[in-house]
Design a protein around this motif. Structure first.
Motif, PDB file in Angstrom:
ATOM      1  N   ARG A 317       0.746  -1.199   0.350  1.00  0.00           N
ATOM      2  CA  ARG A 317      -0.203   0.082  -0.573  1.00  0.00           C
ATOM      3  C   ARG A 317       1.156   1.363  -0.021  1.00  0.00           C
ATOM      4  O   ARG A 317       0.504   2.217  -0.786  1.00  0.00           O
ATOM      5  CB  ARG A 317      -0.829   0.243   1.451  1.00  0.00           C
ATOM      6  N   VAL A 321       1.185   4.009  -2.907  1.00  0.00           N
ATOM      7  CA  VAL A 321       0.631   5.044  -3.085  1.00  0.00           C
ATOM      8  C   VAL A 321       1.519   6.572  -3.543  1.00  0.00           C
ATOM      9  O   VAL A 321       0.871   7.473  -4.411  1.00  0.00           O
ATOM     10  CB  VAL A 321      -0.461   5.898  -1.767  1.00  0.00           C
ATOM     11  N   ARG A 370      -3.151  13.338   1.623  1.00  0.00           N
ATOM     12  CA  ARG A 370      -1.949  12.890   0.769  1.00  0.00           C
ATOM     13  C   ARG A 370      -1.799  13.953  -0.344  1.00  0.00           C
ATOM     14  O   ARG A 370      -0.407  14.107  -0.473  1.00  0.00           O
ATOM     15  CB  ARG A 370      -1.664  11.730   0.165  1.00  0.00           C
ATOM     16  N   ASP A 389      -5.627   9.164   2.346  1.00  0.00           N
ATOM     17  CA  ASP A 389      -5.175   7.618   2.774  1.00  0.00           C
ATOM     18  C   ASP A 389      -5.833   7.242   3.453  1.00  0.00           C
ATOM     19  O   ASP A 389      -6.165   8.780   4.803  1.00  0.00           O
ATOM     20  CB  ASP A 389      -3.691   8.016   2.454  1.00  0.00           C
ATOM     21  N   VAL A 409      -8.492   6.375  -0.513  1.00  0.00           N
ATOM     22  CA  VAL A 409      -7.802   5.271  -0.693  1.00  0.00           C
ATOM     23  C   VAL A 409      -8.044   3.893   0.493  1.00  0.00           C
ATOM     24  O   VAL A 409      -7.905   4.999   1.912  1.00  0.00           O
ATOM     25  CB  VAL A 409      -6.030   5.363  -0.550  1.00  0.00           C
TER      26      VAL A 409
END
Length: 499
Positions: A317, A321, A370, A389, A409
């Motif tokens: 992850r 990302v 983010r 996120d 996310v």
């Protein structure tokens, strides 16, 4: 215009086009003012400039169009025209659309802010739809039922009558084609209600339809608002079918209106909050990250099947990302007339403020911002790629359709967890996942509750496959021969052959 048009080329063409826009309704084969004389402004969201004041139709205009459409249907010069005859007219329409491709694309770019390259792609899709449905007309057979020698039983397909198509603003011309293509192909009279946020390409299409040879009254266009002309069409006792793409809330209203009137058929393509699942066994995370960014930021996120819920296996992850953020950096919004712009402007002030409000809620709920989260400087309505996120299912940004460039996310550890998270939604329009494991591909594909599933791609498909959703994403299907079937009625004929 040069072979590869530049920003200056498109600006020059836009200046010439906006000086002579068609702003009137198209009723009974004529462009006319609304019966009330009322108009509404359609605004370029990239500049804030008013493009035109367009006829604002209401119930009186709807009643007239319905009367004209019914007369055209009963007259039969389209409904009872041989399938090959309808086919030729619709192929002429597709050819005319192709010859006016740049104008149609430019109208949608100016009207709702989408990048010109995206608008051109939409027009190509619309042309492809009209052609596909035209070619399908003479290939949809009836049936002869199995009976004894003393009986002949036929199952015939006939047009429904009047179809009212209510289309959205995010893909104005393409959604129009998806509705009117099969409806016209089946022999119906069609009344189109474009969104008040993007009516211009529909009015231009009306002139092309008349030039192509569609008989008088078979195709009409009523610009205006949903609560006026849209509601009137939905409540009409003469309209046989409603074809709608838009929000789930409006879709539910249309179902009520159908029940309050004549139980007309209602085909709905409504909202979405589509899950895009990334498993750790993906072969090329850089490529997948690029596609995941495009899945949400294409068309400013104003896409019903936008991959707005990104579910990433926790073991990859953080790295994934980071790759997605790097890919999104190149997807910043710009002048919609600039062929290099990936994103354009948000369609109007209302939607712009709605997206910003969701972003504020995401921050307040504790999601980790983010990227992005703010509007861009300038007169236009621009919002950059925004990524949250650490989103959880109880957060508003993770549940509700935002219809803007905002990505949520989520993390997961197991396949079972990913499937449960993906299906934990009121919506079921689209879903996708990325994996190299063929056994997993077969398992997950069957278990996702969605009208369409994209495997190792996002938004794949063409005119040969149906498009539509389940749950509160609706019940109808656009594209393919299945849509043509929806706009026709089955009639059973039982003949006695006994002497």
């Amino acid at each position: 215009m040069s072979l590869t048009p530049t920003l200056a080329d498109w600006q020059a063409k836009a200046a010439a086009l906006t000086a002579n826009l068609e702003i009137r309704a198209f009723i009974d084969d004529e462009f006319v003012a609304a019966a009330s004389g009322e108009t509404f402004a359609t605004v370029n969201p990239a500049t804030g400039d008013t493009l035109a004041d367009v006829a604002s139709c209401d119930a009186a205009d709807a009643d007239k169009a319905v009367t004209v459409a019914r007369a055209a249907f009963e007259r039969g010069d389209w409904a009872r025209l041989a399938p090959t005859g309808r086919k030729l007219v619709m192929l002429r329409l597709a050819t005319l659309m192709e010859s006016h491709r740049d104008t149609l694309a430019l109208l949608d770019t100016l009207d709702m802010g989408k990048p010109i390259n995206s608008a051109q792609s939409d027009v190509s899709g619309a042309i492809g739809c009209i052609r596909h449905q035209a070619e399908s007309i003479d290939k949809l057979y009836g049936e002869v039922a199995p009976t004894g020698d003393d009986t002949l039983a036929l199952v015939l397909r006939e047009p429904l009558g009047i179809v009212a198509a209510i289309v959205p603003w995010n893909f104005p011309l393409m959604m129009t084609a998806w509705k009117i293509g099969p409806a016209l192909a089946a022999g119906n009279s069609v009344i189109l209600k474009p969104s008040e946020k993007s009516p211009l390409s529909a009015l231009y299409l009306a002139s092309l339809a008349r030039e192509a040879g569609l008989p008088r009254g078979v195709f009409q266009v009523l610009p205006g608002f949903g609560h006026t002309v849209g509601k009137a069409l939905a409540l009409s006792m003469e309209v046989n079918c409603l074809a709608f793409t838009g929000s789930t809330g409006v879709g539910k209203q249309l179902l009520q209106y159908a029940g309050q009137s004549n139980l007309k058929r209602v085909y709905l393509e409504c909202g979405g909050k589509s899950p895009n699942i990334v498993f750790a066994d993906c072969k090329d995370l850089d490529r997948v990250a690029r596609h995941a960014a495009e899945a949400i930021f294409y068309n400013q996120g104003e896409v019903c099947i936008a991959g707005s819920r990104l579910l990433v296996e926790n073991s990859v992850r953080d790295a994934f990302v980071d790759k997605l953020l790097a890919a999104a950096e190149s997807m910043q919004p710009g002048d919609p007339l600039d062929p290099s712009s990936f994103m354009g402007a948000i369609v109007d002030r209302t939607q712009y403020e709605r997206v910003l409000d969701y972003i504020r809620q995401g921050v307040e709920e504790g999601a980790r911002l983010r990227m992005g989260g703010t509007s861009l400087d300038g007169p236009g309505l621009f919002i950059g790629p925004t990524v949250f996120d650490g989103v959880t299912d109880d957060m508003v940004i993770g549940r509700e359709e935002i219809f803007g460039p905002v990505l949520s996310v989520f993390g997961f550890d197991t396949e079972e967890e990913a499937i449960a998270m993906a299906n934990n939604s009121d919506y079921g329009l689209a879903a996708g996942f990325w994996s190299q494991d063929i056994d997993r591909i077969m398992r997950v594909t069957r278990r996702l509750h969605s009208g369409q599933v994209f495997v190792n791609n996002w938004a794949g498909g063409d005119q040969t496959v149906p498009f539509g959703g389940v749950k509160q994403s609706g019940n109808g299907r656009d594209k393919s021969h299945h849509s043509l079937e929806e706009y026709s009625e089955l009639k059973s004929v039982w003949m006695s052959l006994s002497p």
